[in-house]
Scaffold this active site. Structure first.
Site, short mmCIF file in Angstrom:
data_model
loop_
_atom_site.label_atom_id
_atom_site.label_comp_id
_atom_site.label_asym_id
_atom_site.label_seq_id
_atom_site.Cartn_x
_atom_site.Cartn_y
_atom_site.Cartn_z
N ASP A 50 -13.68 9.66 6.59
CA ASP A 50 -14.67 10.58 6.02
C ASP A 50 -14.65 10.60 4.49
O ASP A 50 -13.66 10.22 3.85
CB ASP A 50 -14.40 12.01 6.51
CG ASP A 50 -14.71 12.19 7.99
OD1 ASP A 50 -14.94 11.18 8.69
OD2 ASP A 50 -14.71 13.35 8.45
N HIS A 195 -9.35 9.87 6.11
CA HIS A 195 -10.23 9.91 4.92
C HIS A 195 -10.09 8.65 4.07
O HIS A 195 -8.97 8.21 3.82
CB HIS A 195 -9.90 11.14 4.08
CG HIS A 195 -10.25 12.43 4.76
ND1 HIS A 195 -9.39 13.05 5.64
CD2 HIS A 195 -11.39 13.19 4.72
CE1 HIS A 195 -9.99 14.15 6.12
NE2 HIS A 195 -11.19 14.25 5.58
ZN LIG Z 1 -15.18 15.61 4.91
#
Ligand SMILES: [Zn+2]
Length: 232
Positions: A50, A195
């Site tokens: 992400d 991430h």
């Molecule tokens: Zn996020």
């Protein structure tokens, strides 16, 4: 757009029931509970990254994934796609998937309903104009379910996807030892939150360091990391 149902017999307007939206997808095994068989049995785990694309960490993660023949889904931010469109090409060229993670990553509860819808629709327009692809997946920032965002995602043909495991690669817990330990607990059927975007308290530098060992172990167990598009 009016999200209210027609007036009831007593004349008052009723909000659109939450149940009209399909539930968010949290794990591959969730499919079985919905009565939908996973026809892609080869796909054991869905890795998701992400908050990118990120000029430093996205290329590093792409390289590690390629070295281990693993595929993943990247939940990108509209503003980052505008800044780094070339990285989105690189993600797609390598056979990975793309999802919508809103335009600015603002907290879904801290904005008007109209802005919440725009965060979703603007990002889809940007992704489509850059890649020609309309995303099938939406993930709200911080995993916070805001009805206005989910409705907009639904109207644009996307399913909301959360996760069954987070490696917590941010903040105080997001150190290399902690991330490595959590990666060891991942099981077949998991959708894994990680991430590639270096923003707020994210520590993608440690995720990049931990990924090779984890992906190596997947290979040894004959497990395959696949995109959401391959599974659902
Ligand atoms: Zn996020």
């Amino acid at each position: 757009m009016n999200f209210l149902l027609p007036k009831s017999k007593r004349g008052e307007l009723q909000p659109l029931p939450h149940l009209l939206l399909p539930p968010p997808i949290r794990a591959i095994s969730h499919l079985n509970k919905l009565g939908i068989p996973n026809v892609h049995a080869r796909c054991s785990i869905c890795l998701t990254f992400d908050d990118g694309p990120d000029p430093i960490y996205t290329p590093k993660i792409l390289e590690v994934l390629e070295n281990h023949n693993a595929k993943a889904t990247f939940f990108v931010l509209g503003e980052a796609v505008e800044q780094f469109p070339g990285l989105v090409y690189e993600i797609l060229k390598a056979g990975h998937g793309i999802g919508n993670h809103t335009y600015s990553h603002s907290h879904p509860w801290m904005m008007s309903p109209l802005r919440a819808q725009q965060e979703v629709s603007k990002t889809n327009s940007i992704i489509k104009s850059v890649t020609g692809i309309t995303p099938r997946w939406f993930r709200p920032p911080f995993g916070r379910l805001r009805a206005a965002m989910r409705r907009q995602a639904h109207l644009e043909g996307m399913r909301t996807v959360l996760w069954s495991r987070s490696v917590i690669d941010w903040g105080m817990l997001g150190n290399k030892a902690g991330i490595a330990r959590r990666l060891e607990t991942i099981e077949p059927g998991d959708i894994v939150l990680m991430h590639d975007g270096k923003r707020e308290a994210n520590n993608p530098e440690f995720t990049v360091e931990c990924l090779p060992t984890f992906l190596q172990s997947l290979g040894e167990k004959a497990l395959a990391a696949c995109t959401l598009d391959e599974v659902f």
